[in-house]
Design a protein around this motif. Structure first.
Motif, PDB file in Angstrom:
ATOM      1  N   HIS A   1     -29.260  -0.402 -30.880  1.00 60.83           N
ATOM      2  CA  HIS A   1     -27.854  -0.395 -30.442  1.00 60.83           C
ATOM      3  C   HIS A   1     -27.148   0.428 -29.754  1.00 60.83           C
ATOM      4  CE1 HIS A   1     -28.026  -4.096 -33.062  1.00 60.83           C
ATOM      5  NE2 HIS A   1     -28.376  -3.282 -34.024  1.00 60.83           N
ATOM      6  N   GLY A   2     -28.131   1.237 -29.149  1.00 65.52           N
ATOM      7  CA  GLY A   2     -27.820   2.405 -28.536  1.00 65.52           C
ATOM      8  C   GLY A   2     -26.905   2.268 -27.148  1.00 65.52           C
ATOM      9  N   SER A   3     -27.039   1.350 -26.555  1.00 61.86           N
ATOM     10  CA  SER A   3     -26.296   1.000 -25.337  1.00 61.86           C
ATOM     11  C   SER A   3     -25.213   0.239 -25.622  1.00 61.86           C
ATOM     12  CB  SER A   3     -27.025   0.467 -23.991  1.00 61.86           C
ATOM     13  OG  SER A   3     -27.734  -0.560 -24.240  1.00 61.86           O
ATOM     14  N   ASN A   4     -23.822   0.287 -25.001  1.00 60.04           N
ATOM     15  CA  ASN A   4     -22.990  -0.600 -25.108  1.00 60.04           C
ATOM     16  C   ASN A   4     -22.073  -0.617 -23.793  1.00 60.04           C
ATOM     17  OD1 ASN A   4     -21.421   1.808 -25.317  1.00 60.04           O
ATOM     18  ND2 ASN A   4     -21.187   1.552 -27.454  1.00 60.04           N
ATOM     19  N   LEU A   5     -20.879  -1.204 -23.898  1.00 62.72           N
ATOM     20  CA  LEU A   5     -20.196  -1.523 -22.527  1.00 62.72           C
ATOM     21  C   LEU A   5     -19.582  -0.165 -22.333  1.00 62.72           C
ATOM     22  CD1 LEU A   5     -19.308  -3.607 -20.661  1.00 62.72           C
ATOM     23  CD2 LEU A   5     -17.181  -3.972 -22.257  1.00 62.72           C
ATOM     24  N   SER A   6     -19.087   0.451 -23.130  1.00 59.35           N
ATOM     25  CA  SER A   6     -18.402   1.984 -22.711  1.00 59.35           C
ATOM     26  C   SER A   6     -19.610   2.681 -22.289  1.00 59.35           C
ATOM     27  CB  SER A   6     -18.007   2.778 -23.967  1.00 59.35           C
ATOM     28  OG  SER A   6     -19.034   2.944 -24.846  1.00 59.35           O
ATOM     29  N   ASP A   7     -20.901   2.733 -22.538  1.00 52.28           N
ATOM     30  CA  ASP A   7     -21.754   3.472 -21.863  1.00 52.28           C
ATOM     31  C   ASP A   7     -22.144   3.059 -20.516  1.00 52.28           C
ATOM     32  OD1 ASP A   7     -22.163   4.975 -24.086  1.00 52.28           O
ATOM     33  OD2 ASP A   7     -23.782   3.896 -24.818  1.00 52.28           O
TER      34      ASP A   7
ATOM     35  N   VAL B   1     -19.921   1.259 -18.573  1.00 51.13           N
ATOM     36  CA  VAL B   1     -18.735   1.583 -17.540  1.00 51.13           C
ATOM     37  C   VAL B   1     -18.946   3.174 -17.291  1.00 51.13           C
ATOM     38  CG1 VAL B   1     -16.121   1.348 -17.680  1.00 51.13           C
ATOM     39  CG2 VAL B   1     -17.728  -0.276 -18.493  1.00 51.13           C
ATOM     40  N   GLY B   2     -19.087   4.092 -18.291  1.00 45.36           N
ATOM     41  CA  GLY B   2     -18.808   5.380 -18.233  1.00 45.36           C
ATOM     42  C   GLY B   2     -19.866   5.826 -17.290  1.00 45.36           C
ATOM     43  N   SER B   3     -20.978   5.227 -17.116  1.00 44.10           N
ATOM     44  CA  SER B   3     -22.074   5.810 -16.077  1.00 44.10           C
ATOM     45  C   SER B   3     -21.610   5.298 -14.807  1.00 44.10           C
ATOM     46  CB  SER B   3     -23.404   5.253 -16.426  1.00 44.10           C
ATOM     47  OG  SER B   3     -23.683   3.957 -16.472  1.00 44.10           O
ATOM     48  N   LEU B   4     -21.209   4.015 -14.697  1.00 46.71           N
ATOM     49  CA  LEU B   4     -20.792   3.397 -13.404  1.00 46.71           C
ATOM     50  C   LEU B   4     -19.702   4.071 -12.605  1.00 46.71           C
ATOM     51  CD1 LEU B   4     -21.106  -0.264 -13.997  1.00 46.71           C
ATOM     52  CD2 LEU B   4     -22.602   0.938 -12.872  1.00 46.71           C
TER      53      LEU B   4
ATOM     54  N   LYS C   1     -15.453   2.668  -9.164  1.00 43.93           N
ATOM     55  CA  LYS C   1     -16.019   1.767  -8.194  1.00 43.93           C
ATOM     56  C   LYS C   1     -17.101   0.639  -8.853  1.00 43.93           C
ATOM     57  CE  LYS C   1     -15.162   4.860  -4.347  1.00 43.93           C
ATOM     58  NZ  LYS C   1     -16.005   5.366  -3.186  1.00 43.93           N
ATOM     59  N   GLY C   2     -18.153   1.467  -9.363  1.00 47.14           N
ATOM     60  CA  GLY C   2     -18.940   0.362  -9.933  1.00 47.14           C
ATOM     61  C   GLY C   2     -18.355  -0.723 -10.996  1.00 47.14           C
ATOM     62  N   THR C   3     -17.193  -0.069 -11.902  1.00 44.29           N
ATOM     63  CA  THR C   3     -16.819  -1.087 -12.996  1.00 44.29           C
ATOM     64  C   THR C   3     -15.890  -2.079 -12.044  1.00 44.29           C
ATOM     65  OG1 THR C   3     -16.706   0.863 -14.232  1.00 44.29           O
ATOM     66  CG2 THR C   3     -15.186  -1.113 -14.878  1.00 44.29           C
ATOM     67  N   GLY C   4     -15.349  -1.880 -10.899  1.00 51.16           N
ATOM     68  CA  GLY C   4     -14.623  -2.670 -10.255  1.00 51.16           C
ATOM     69  C   GLY C   4     -15.467  -3.783  -9.621  1.00 51.16           C
ATOM     70  N   ILE C   5     -16.626  -3.431  -9.077  1.00 53.91           N
ATOM     71  CA  ILE C   5     -17.535  -4.110  -8.613  1.00 53.91           C
ATOM     72  C   ILE C   5     -18.138  -5.282  -9.662  1.00 53.91           C
ATOM     73  CG2 ILE C   5     -19.956  -4.378  -7.343  1.00 53.91           C
ATOM     74  CD1 ILE C   5     -18.952  -1.941  -5.859  1.00 53.91           C
TER      75      ILE C   5
END
Length: 63
Positions: free
Chosen positions: A28-34, A36-39, A42-46
Protein backbone atom coordinates in the motif's frame (compact mmCIF):
# COMPACT_ATOMS: atom_id res chain seq x y z
CA UNK A 1 26.83 12.79 13.48
CA UNK A 2 25.93 11.18 16.79
CA UNK A 3 22.39 11.03 18.15
CA UNK A 4 23.12 13.64 20.86
CA UNK A 5 24.36 16.26 18.40
CA UNK A 6 21.41 16.04 16.03
CA UNK A 7 18.87 18.84 16.17
CA UNK A 8 15.18 18.13 16.52
CA UNK A 9 14.65 19.05 12.86
CA UNK A 10 17.34 16.61 11.76
CA UNK A 11 15.74 13.81 13.77
CA UNK A 12 12.30 14.58 12.33
CA UNK A 13 13.67 14.59 8.79
CA UNK A 14 15.47 11.30 9.38
CA UNK A 15 12.27 9.70 10.71
CA UNK A 16 10.26 11.12 7.79
CA UNK A 17 12.71 9.67 5.27
CA UNK A 18 12.61 6.32 7.06
CA UNK A 19 8.79 6.29 6.93
CA UNK A 20 8.81 7.18 3.23
CA UNK A 21 11.21 4.37 2.42
CA UNK A 22 9.23 1.80 4.42
CA UNK A 23 5.88 2.95 3.02
CA UNK A 24 7.01 2.82 -0.61
CA UNK A 25 8.29 -0.72 -0.25
CA UNK A 26 4.94 -2.08 0.99
CA UNK A 27 1.91 -3.13 -0.97
CA UNK A 28 0.00 0.00 0.00
CA UNK A 29 2.95 2.33 -0.54
CA UNK A 30 1.61 4.36 -3.42
CA UNK A 31 -1.57 6.36 -3.32
CA UNK A 32 -3.18 9.27 -5.11
CA UNK A 33 -1.33 11.90 -3.10
CA UNK A 34 2.01 10.34 -4.07
CA UNK A 35 0.99 10.37 -7.72
CA UNK A 36 -0.22 13.96 -7.66
CA UNK A 37 2.81 15.08 -5.69
CA UNK A 38 5.19 13.62 -8.21
CA UNK A 39 3.36 14.94 -11.28
CA UNK A 40 3.14 18.62 -10.42
CA UNK A 41 0.24 20.88 -11.34
CA UNK A 42 0.51 20.45 -15.10
CA UNK A 43 0.64 16.67 -14.92
CA UNK A 44 -2.27 16.62 -12.48
CA UNK A 45 -4.35 18.78 -14.81
CA UNK A 46 -3.59 16.52 -17.75
CA UNK A 47 -4.47 13.44 -15.68
CA UNK A 48 -7.82 14.95 -14.67
CA UNK A 49 -8.51 15.93 -18.28
CA UNK A 50 -7.74 12.41 -19.53
CA UNK A 51 -10.02 10.89 -16.89
CA UNK A 52 -12.88 13.24 -17.83
CA UNK A 53 -12.45 12.57 -21.55
CA UNK A 54 -12.33 8.83 -20.85
CA UNK A 55 -15.57 8.98 -18.88
CA UNK A 56 -17.28 10.96 -21.63
CA UNK A 57 -16.05 8.52 -24.30
CA UNK A 58 -17.17 5.53 -22.23
CA UNK A 59 -20.63 6.98 -21.70
CA UNK A 60 -20.88 7.73 -25.42
CA UNK A 61 -19.93 4.20 -26.49
CA UNK A 62 -22.06 2.37 -23.91
CA UNK A 63 -25.27 4.33 -24.53
Amino acid sequence: MSEEKQTAGDRREKLRQKELRSASSGIHGSNLSDLVGSLGWKGTGILILVIIIGLIAASYFFN
